[in-house]
Design a protein around this motif. Sequence first.
Motif, PDB file in Angstrom:
ATOM      1  N   ASN A   5       0.492   2.468  -2.416  1.00  0.00           N
ATOM      2  CA  ASN A   5       1.928   2.277  -2.607  1.00  0.00           C
ATOM      3  C   ASN A   5       2.707   2.545  -1.326  1.00  0.00           C
ATOM      4  OD1 ASN A   5       1.539   1.598  -5.268  1.00  0.00           O
ATOM      5  ND2 ASN A   5       1.949   3.662  -6.025  1.00  0.00           N
ATOM      6  N   LEU A   6       2.330   3.568  -0.590  1.00  0.00           N
ATOM      7  CA  LEU A   6       3.013   3.882   0.660  1.00  0.00           C
ATOM      8  C   LEU A   6       2.770   2.774   1.685  1.00  0.00           C
ATOM      9  CD1 LEU A   6       4.805   5.832   2.171  1.00  0.00           C
ATOM     10  CD2 LEU A   6       2.772   7.095   2.845  1.00  0.00           C
ATOM     11  N   ASN A   7       1.521   2.306   1.775  1.00  0.00           N
ATOM     12  CA  ASN A   7       1.233   1.195   2.693  1.00  0.00           C
ATOM     13  C   ASN A   7       2.047  -0.037   2.336  1.00  0.00           C
ATOM     14  OD1 ASN A   7      -0.558   2.545   4.329  1.00  0.00           O
ATOM     15  ND2 ASN A   7      -2.362   1.880   3.199  1.00  0.00           N
ATOM     16  N   GLU A   8       2.211  -0.292   1.057  1.00  0.00           N
ATOM     17  CA  GLU A   8       3.000  -1.445   0.613  1.00  0.00           C
ATOM     18  C   GLU A   8       4.473  -1.257   0.985  1.00  0.00           C
ATOM     19  OE1 GLU A   8       3.897  -5.135  -0.967  1.00  0.00           O
ATOM     20  OE2 GLU A   8       1.976  -4.272  -0.384  1.00  0.00           O
ATOM     21  N   LEU A   9       5.001  -0.043   0.821  1.00  0.00           N
ATOM     22  CA  LEU A   9       6.382   0.232   1.213  1.00  0.00           C
ATOM     23  C   LEU A   9       6.576   0.035   2.715  1.00  0.00           C
ATOM     24  CD1 LEU A   9       7.378   3.402  -0.859  1.00  0.00           C
ATOM     25  CD2 LEU A   9       8.394   1.125  -1.001  1.00  0.00           C
ATOM     26  N   VAL A  10       5.617   0.470   3.508  1.00  0.00           N
ATOM     27  CA  VAL A  10       5.693   0.297   4.963  1.00  0.00           C
ATOM     28  C   VAL A  10       5.685  -1.185   5.304  1.00  0.00           C
ATOM     29  CG1 VAL A  10       4.456   0.650   7.152  1.00  0.00           C
ATOM     30  CG2 VAL A  10       4.697   2.550   5.536  1.00  0.00           C
ATOM     31  N   ARG A  11       4.787  -1.930   4.705  1.00  0.00           N
ATOM     32  CA  ARG A  11       4.693  -3.374   4.967  1.00  0.00           C
ATOM     33  C   ARG A  11       6.000  -4.084   4.620  1.00  0.00           C
ATOM     34  NH1 ARG A  11       4.246  -7.776   2.488  1.00  0.00           N
ATOM     35  NH2 ARG A  11       3.910  -6.905   0.419  1.00  0.00           N
ATOM     36  N   GLN A  12       6.549  -3.762   3.448  1.00  0.00           N
ATOM     37  CA  GLN A  12       7.813  -4.381   3.027  1.00  0.00           C
ATOM     38  C   GLN A  12       8.963  -3.989   3.955  1.00  0.00           C
ATOM     39  OE1 GLN A  12       8.465  -3.390  -1.075  1.00  0.00           O
ATOM     40  NE2 GLN A  12       6.746  -4.623  -1.797  1.00  0.00           N
ATOM     41  N   ALA A  13       9.003  -2.739   4.363  1.00  0.00           N
ATOM     42  CA  ALA A  13      10.066  -2.288   5.271  1.00  0.00           C
ATOM     43  C   ALA A  13       9.996  -3.049   6.588  1.00  0.00           C
ATOM     44  CB  ALA A  13       9.946  -0.779   5.517  1.00  0.00           C
ATOM     45  N   GLN A  14       8.795  -3.241   7.097  1.00  0.00           N
ATOM     46  CA  GLN A  14       8.638  -3.961   8.356  1.00  0.00           C
ATOM     47  C   GLN A  14       9.009  -5.439   8.198  1.00  0.00           C
ATOM     48  OE1 GLN A  14       4.566  -2.850   9.260  1.00  0.00           O
ATOM     49  NE2 GLN A  14       5.266  -1.292  10.688  1.00  0.00           N
ATOM     50  N   GLU A  15       8.598  -6.049   7.092  1.00  0.00           N
ATOM     51  CA  GLU A  15       8.900  -7.463   6.861  1.00  0.00           C
ATOM     52  C   GLU A  15      10.397  -7.704   6.704  1.00  0.00           C
ATOM     53  OE1 GLU A  15       6.736  -8.892   3.475  1.00  0.00           O
ATOM     54  OE2 GLU A  15       4.826  -8.910   4.544  1.00  0.00           O
ATOM     55  N   LYS A  16      11.053  -6.835   5.947  1.00  0.00           N
ATOM     56  CA  LYS A  16      12.473  -7.018   5.627  1.00  0.00           C
ATOM     57  C   LYS A  16      13.406  -6.353   6.633  1.00  0.00           C
ATOM     58  CE  LYS A  16      11.536  -7.227   0.674  1.00  0.00           C
ATOM     59  NZ  LYS A  16      11.737  -6.542  -0.607  1.00  0.00           N
ATOM     60  N   ASN A  17      12.828  -5.558   7.540  1.00  0.00           N
ATOM     61  CA  ASN A  17      13.625  -4.790   8.493  1.00  0.00           C
ATOM     62  C   ASN A  17      14.622  -3.885   7.752  1.00  0.00           C
ATOM     63  OD1 ASN A  17      14.100  -3.984  11.109  1.00  0.00           O
ATOM     64  ND2 ASN A  17      15.701  -5.496  11.452  1.00  0.00           N
ATOM     65  N   ASP A  18      14.150  -3.313   6.642  1.00  0.00           N
ATOM     66  CA  ASP A  18      14.958  -2.422   5.810  1.00  0.00           C
ATOM     67  C   ASP A  18      14.115  -1.193   5.494  1.00  0.00           C
ATOM     68  OD1 ASP A  18      16.476  -1.081   3.959  1.00  0.00           O
ATOM     69  OD2 ASP A  18      16.631  -2.754   2.558  1.00  0.00           O
ATOM     70  N   PHE A  19      14.505  -0.051   6.046  1.00  0.00           N
ATOM     71  CA  PHE A  19      13.685   1.145   5.968  1.00  0.00           C
ATOM     72  C   PHE A  19      14.204   2.170   4.964  1.00  0.00           C
ATOM     73  CE2 PHE A  19      13.341  -0.920  10.037  1.00  0.00           C
ATOM     74  CZ  PHE A  19      11.974  -1.091  10.142  1.00  0.00           C
ATOM     75  N   ASP A  20      15.215   1.795   4.177  1.00  0.00           N
ATOM     76  CA  ASP A  20      15.817   2.725   3.225  1.00  0.00           C
ATOM     77  C   ASP A  20      14.818   3.243   2.198  1.00  0.00           C
ATOM     78  OD1 ASP A  20      18.223   2.543   4.520  1.00  0.00           O
ATOM     79  OD2 ASP A  20      19.105   1.123   3.089  1.00  0.00           O
ATOM     80  N   SER A  21      13.891   2.393   1.739  1.00  0.00           N
ATOM     81  CA  SER A  21      12.922   2.830   0.727  1.00  0.00           C
ATOM     82  C   SER A  21      12.003   3.912   1.290  1.00  0.00           C
ATOM     83  CB  SER A  21      12.115   1.653   0.193  1.00  0.00           C
ATOM     84  OG  SER A  21      11.411   1.026   1.242  1.00  0.00           O
ATOM     85  N   LEU A  22      11.654   3.805   2.559  1.00  0.00           N
ATOM     86  CA  LEU A  22      10.827   4.849   3.178  1.00  0.00           C
ATOM     87  C   LEU A  22      11.632   6.119   3.412  1.00  0.00           C
ATOM     88  CD1 LEU A  22       8.784   2.830   5.806  1.00  0.00           C
ATOM     89  CD2 LEU A  22       7.948   3.885   3.717  1.00  0.00           C
ATOM     90  N   LEU A  23      12.841   5.972   3.895  1.00  0.00           N
ATOM     91  CA  LEU A  23      13.681   7.146   4.150  1.00  0.00           C
ATOM     92  C   LEU A  23      13.980   7.910   2.865  1.00  0.00           C
ATOM     93  CD1 LEU A  23      16.040   5.531   6.771  1.00  0.00           C
ATOM     94  CD2 LEU A  23      14.437   7.399   7.197  1.00  0.00           C
ATOM     95  N   SER A  24      14.069   7.204   1.747  1.00  0.00           N
ATOM     96  CA  SER A  24      14.369   7.875   0.479  1.00  0.00           C
ATOM     97  C   SER A  24      13.206   8.739  -0.003  1.00  0.00           C
ATOM     98  CB  SER A  24      14.756   6.844  -0.587  1.00  0.00           C
ATOM     99  OG  SER A  24      13.635   6.067  -0.941  1.00  0.00           O
ATOM    100  N   LEU A  25      12.006   8.554   0.557  1.00  0.00           N
ATOM    101  CA  LEU A  25      10.855   9.390   0.204  1.00  0.00           C
ATOM    102  C   LEU A  25      10.949  10.785   0.808  1.00  0.00           C
ATOM    103  CD1 LEU A  25       7.890   6.907   0.780  1.00  0.00           C
ATOM    104  CD2 LEU A  25       8.891   7.614  -1.401  1.00  0.00           C
TER     105      LEU A  25
END
Length: 156
Positions: A5-25
Amino acid sequence: MSGLNLNELVRQAQEKNDFDSLLSLIPYAKLIGVECLRLGDDLVFRLPANRDNIGNPTLPAIHGGVIAGFMEHAAMLHLLMFMGIPHLPKIIDFSIDYLRAGHYRDTYAQCRVWRQGRRVANVAITAWQTTQTEPIATARAHFKVDEPYVAPMDAS
C-alpha cells in the motif's frame, strides 16, 4: 499499513505530482504544514509561514524545533520517494547547525542522499527562506532503512 500500500501511494504521488496522501501518513508533518513540490527530478519541501510555528514572537522567528522537525521529515520523505523502500525509514540520529534566524516566512528544504546501504542511509538537508545560497540551517541525518519500525508493545 502494508508495504504494498505504501509503495502504491508513492507511485501515485509521483505520477500525479501530489504528495498530500503521503504527508497525511505523518502526523507531525501534517501538524506543522509540510508541503512537497516536484521540480523536474528534484523534490523541494515547503513549510508555509504559520503563526503556530513561531518560537520567538519578538522577531518573529520560527521555533528551532519546528525547523529541525521539518528538515528531519523532509529527509524521511525524500528517502521514501527515491530509494524504493517499502516502509517509512526510522531515524537513527540527527545533527543540525542553525546558521540564521528562521523568520516568519515560507521555509524550504532540499535533501541529498550521500549514501544508502542495505541498512542505513545518510542524508544531508539544507533549509533556506529567501535564497538557497543563504541557508538558515543545514543538517545530517542517518536512517535505518532495512526494516519497518514496529512500535513497542504497551507493558500494562
